[in-house]
Design a protein around this motif. Structure first.
Motif, PDB file in Angstrom:
ATOM      1  N   ARG A 103       0.821  -1.215   0.000  1.00  0.00           N
ATOM      2  CA  ARG A 103       0.000   0.000   0.000  1.00  0.00           C
ATOM      3  C   ARG A 103       0.853   1.263   0.000  1.00  0.00           C
ATOM      4  O   ARG A 103       0.344   2.355   0.191  1.00  0.00           O
ATOM      5  CB  ARG A 103      -0.965  -0.026   1.186  1.00  0.00           C
ATOM      6  CG  ARG A 103      -2.052  -1.053   0.988  1.00  0.00           C
ATOM      7  CD  ARG A 103      -3.116  -1.054   2.051  1.00  0.00           C
ATOM      8  NE  ARG A 103      -4.089  -2.081   1.741  1.00  0.00           N
ATOM      9  CZ  ARG A 103      -5.129  -1.923   0.930  1.00  0.00           C
ATOM     10  NH1 ARG A 103      -5.336  -0.747   0.369  1.00  0.00           N
ATOM     11  NH2 ARG A 103      -5.952  -2.924   0.688  1.00  0.00           N
ATOM     12  N   THR A 107      -3.717   2.309  -3.593  1.00  0.00           N
ATOM     13  CA  THR A 107      -4.713   2.594  -2.557  1.00  0.00           C
ATOM     14  C   THR A 107      -6.016   1.869  -2.881  1.00  0.00           C
ATOM     15  O   THR A 107      -7.096   2.428  -2.769  1.00  0.00           O
ATOM     16  CB  THR A 107      -4.965   4.113  -2.432  1.00  0.00           C
ATOM     17  OG1 THR A 107      -5.325   4.636  -3.717  1.00  0.00           O
ATOM     18  CG2 THR A 107      -3.733   4.830  -1.913  1.00  0.00           C
ATOM     19  N   GLU A 109      -9.216  -0.516  -2.529  1.00  0.00           N
ATOM     20  CA  GLU A 109     -10.123  -0.587  -1.390  1.00  0.00           C
ATOM     21  C   GLU A 109      -9.697  -1.704  -0.430  1.00  0.00           C
ATOM     22  O   GLU A 109      -9.576  -2.861  -0.831  1.00  0.00           O
ATOM     23  CB  GLU A 109     -11.555  -0.832  -1.861  1.00  0.00           C
ATOM     24  CG  GLU A 109     -12.564  -0.902  -0.729  1.00  0.00           C
ATOM     25  CD  GLU A 109     -13.983  -1.126  -1.225  1.00  0.00           C
ATOM     26  OE1 GLU A 109     -14.885  -1.262  -0.377  1.00  0.00           O
ATOM     27  OE2 GLU A 109     -14.174  -1.174  -2.459  1.00  0.00           O
ATOM     28  N   LEU A 155     -10.579   2.205   9.206  1.00  0.00           N
ATOM     29  CA  LEU A 155     -10.741   2.518   7.791  1.00  0.00           C
ATOM     30  C   LEU A 155     -11.096   3.987   7.583  1.00  0.00           C
ATOM     31  O   LEU A 155     -10.579   4.649   6.669  1.00  0.00           O
ATOM     32  CB  LEU A 155     -11.823   1.619   7.193  1.00  0.00           C
ATOM     33  CG  LEU A 155     -12.076   1.729   5.681  1.00  0.00           C
ATOM     34  CD1 LEU A 155     -10.797   1.472   4.897  1.00  0.00           C
ATOM     35  CD2 LEU A 155     -13.157   0.743   5.262  1.00  0.00           C
ATOM     36  N   SER A 156     -11.963   4.521   8.438  1.00  0.00           N
ATOM     37  CA  SER A 156     -12.350   5.928   8.301  1.00  0.00           C
ATOM     38  C   SER A 156     -11.162   6.851   8.554  1.00  0.00           C
ATOM     39  O   SER A 156     -10.995   7.872   7.869  1.00  0.00           O
ATOM     40  CB  SER A 156     -13.497   6.251   9.258  1.00  0.00           C
ATOM     41  OG  SER A 156     -13.066   6.191  10.607  1.00  0.00           O
ATOM     42  N   TYR A 158      -7.991   6.046   8.072  1.00  0.00           N
ATOM     43  CA  TYR A 158      -7.114   5.851   6.910  1.00  0.00           C
ATOM     44  C   TYR A 158      -7.559   6.722   5.740  1.00  0.00           C
ATOM     45  O   TYR A 158      -6.754   7.435   5.122  1.00  0.00           O
ATOM     46  CB  TYR A 158      -7.137   4.369   6.530  1.00  0.00           C
ATOM     47  CG  TYR A 158      -6.576   4.026   5.170  1.00  0.00           C
ATOM     48  CD1 TYR A 158      -5.199   4.059   4.931  1.00  0.00           C
ATOM     49  CD2 TYR A 158      -7.422   3.623   4.126  1.00  0.00           C
ATOM     50  CE1 TYR A 158      -4.682   3.715   3.684  1.00  0.00           C
ATOM     51  CE2 TYR A 158      -6.920   3.273   2.889  1.00  0.00           C
ATOM     52  CZ  TYR A 158      -5.552   3.324   2.663  1.00  0.00           C
ATOM     53  OH  TYR A 158      -5.039   2.985   1.437  1.00  0.00           O
ATOM     54  N   GLU A 159      -8.850   6.683   5.453  1.00  0.00           N
ATOM     55  CA  GLU A 159      -9.376   7.469   4.335  1.00  0.00           C
ATOM     56  C   GLU A 159      -9.255   8.967   4.603  1.00  0.00           C
ATOM     57  O   GLU A 159      -8.968   9.752   3.692  1.00  0.00           O
ATOM     58  CB  GLU A 159     -10.829   7.076   4.081  1.00  0.00           C
ATOM     59  CG  GLU A 159     -10.967   5.654   3.538  1.00  0.00           C
ATOM     60  CD  GLU A 159     -12.411   5.190   3.442  1.00  0.00           C
ATOM     61  OE1 GLU A 159     -13.279   5.840   4.081  1.00  0.00           O
ATOM     62  OE2 GLU A 159     -12.668   4.184   2.745  1.00  0.00           O
ATOM     63  N   LEU A 162      -5.634  10.028   3.943  1.00  0.00           N
ATOM     64  CA  LEU A 162      -5.396  10.156   2.503  1.00  0.00           C
ATOM     65  C   LEU A 162      -5.998  11.449   1.969  1.00  0.00           C
ATOM     66  O   LEU A 162      -5.375  12.161   1.169  1.00  0.00           O
ATOM     67  CB  LEU A 162      -5.979   8.949   1.761  1.00  0.00           C
ATOM     68  CG  LEU A 162      -5.281   7.599   1.943  1.00  0.00           C
ATOM     69  CD1 LEU A 162      -6.054   6.505   1.213  1.00  0.00           C
ATOM     70  CD2 LEU A 162      -3.839   7.650   1.427  1.00  0.00           C
ATOM     71  N   ALA A 163      -7.223  11.741   2.422  1.00  0.00           N
ATOM     72  CA  ALA A 163      -7.904  12.952   1.957  1.00  0.00           C
ATOM     73  C   ALA A 163      -7.165  14.210   2.380  1.00  0.00           C
ATOM     74  O   ALA A 163      -7.204  15.235   1.676  1.00  0.00           O
ATOM     75  CB  ALA A 163      -9.334  12.976   2.490  1.00  0.00           C
ATOM     76  N   ALA A 168       0.382   7.452   1.220  1.00  0.00           N
ATOM     77  CA  ALA A 168      -0.240   6.143   1.413  1.00  0.00           C
ATOM     78  C   ALA A 168       0.576   5.247   2.333  1.00  0.00           C
ATOM     79  O   ALA A 168       0.029   4.477   3.124  1.00  0.00           O
ATOM     80  CB  ALA A 168      -0.445   5.458   0.064  1.00  0.00           C
ATOM     81  N   ARG A 172      -1.566   4.050   5.817  1.00  0.00           N
ATOM     82  CA  ARG A 172      -1.920   2.644   6.039  1.00  0.00           C
ATOM     83  C   ARG A 172      -1.721   2.205   7.483  1.00  0.00           C
ATOM     84  O   ARG A 172      -2.210   1.155   7.892  1.00  0.00           O
ATOM     85  CB  ARG A 172      -1.097   1.745   5.101  1.00  0.00           C
ATOM     86  CG  ARG A 172       0.401   1.839   5.340  1.00  0.00           C
ATOM     87  CD  ARG A 172       1.200   1.010   4.356  1.00  0.00           C
ATOM     88  NE  ARG A 172       2.635   1.272   4.532  1.00  0.00           N
ATOM     89  CZ  ARG A 172       3.594   0.542   3.981  1.00  0.00           C
ATOM     90  NH1 ARG A 172       3.275  -0.497   3.207  1.00  0.00           N
ATOM     91  NH2 ARG A 172       4.855   0.836   4.169  1.00  0.00           N
TER      92      ARG A 172
END
Length: 238
Positions: A103, A107, A109, A155-156, A158-159, A162-163, A168, A172
């Motif tokens: 990763r 990226t 899913e 996961l939230s 992580y996203e 990234l945002a 990455a 991760r």
């Protein structure tokens, strides 16, 4: 059949292979300047002798390549066979290679392994590792729900990282690790695969990796039926 599904989202795919049972027999006969062009009863007897007596180098001339998609907890158990492949007593290098997706560069899913309520196992009574019987459904349902919530939180984050422009390879770190599915190529000789199967098909192996071992056996046994019948019977590759 070249792909077998495992653990719902996971799979094992046969990518390529080189050789056959005849390859093993001919590798053993080369020192006598002999060669067979079709597998015969004589070749089968030779393969049985090689396996029974622990003469394993001819089995390293037949090669297989798999693509595996499995939870990280399975991948790290599996990886031990690559690390130790050059250290089998008296055998030398057994020919293994491993390349895993990262990763750092992609990226895609994230996918996670989450046991269902009826799949959680108790700790064993007489061992420090492994597992025992299936726990009560109500308790399993609780931990399935809690694992799902924990995974969604990671996961939230992580996203969100990234945002916000975090790279990455650092974002991760928020992903819950052991249930995260990872993908890799495993290239191994017939000897190496048999060594893996002899240990991971055992009843006391972790159930999840047992399922992957069964898939590997289903894909490879038709390609080398005599070799695997003998290597898995004698246990000479342990």
């Amino acid at each position: 059949m070249t792909t077998i599904k495992v653990l719902n989202e996971g799979y094992v795919r046969l990518v390529d292979h080189m050789g056959s049972d005849l390859t093993v027999a001919n590798a053993a006969r080369v020192s006598y300047a002999k060669q067979s062009f079709e597998l015969s009863d004589r070749d089968i007897k030779l393969i049985k002798f090689l396996a029974r007596e622990g003469h394993t180098s001819p089995f390293r001339h037949a090669i297989t390549q798999f693509e595996v998609y499995a939870p990280l907890m399975v991948a790290r158990q599996w990886w031990k066979y690559v690390v130790g492949s050059a250290h089998y007593e008296g055998t030398g290098d057994s020919l293994e290679a491993w390349n895993e997706s990262s990763r750092r560069y992609i990226t895609e899913e994230p996918v996670f392994y989450q046991p269902a309520a009826g799949e959680w196992r108790s700790k064993p009574e007489n061992s420090k590792q492994g597992s025992g019987d299936i726990i009560a459904w109500e308790l399993g349902e609780k931990y399935t729900r809690e694992l799902q919530e924990y995974t969604e939180l990671g996961l939230s984050k992580y996203e969100a990282a990234l945002a916000d422009g975090i790279c990455a390879e650092q974002a991760r770190l928020f992903l819950p690790a052991y249930g995260l599915f990872v993908r890799w190529y495993w290239t191994a000789s017939v000897q190496s695969v048999a060594h893996f199967l002899n240990q991971r098909l055992e009843h006391d192996a972790q159930k999840e990796i047992q399922e992957y071992a069964k898939a590997i056996l289903s894909l490879i046994e038709p390609l080398f039926p005599v070799s695997f019948d003998q290597l898995l019977t004698t246990g000479s590759v342990d």
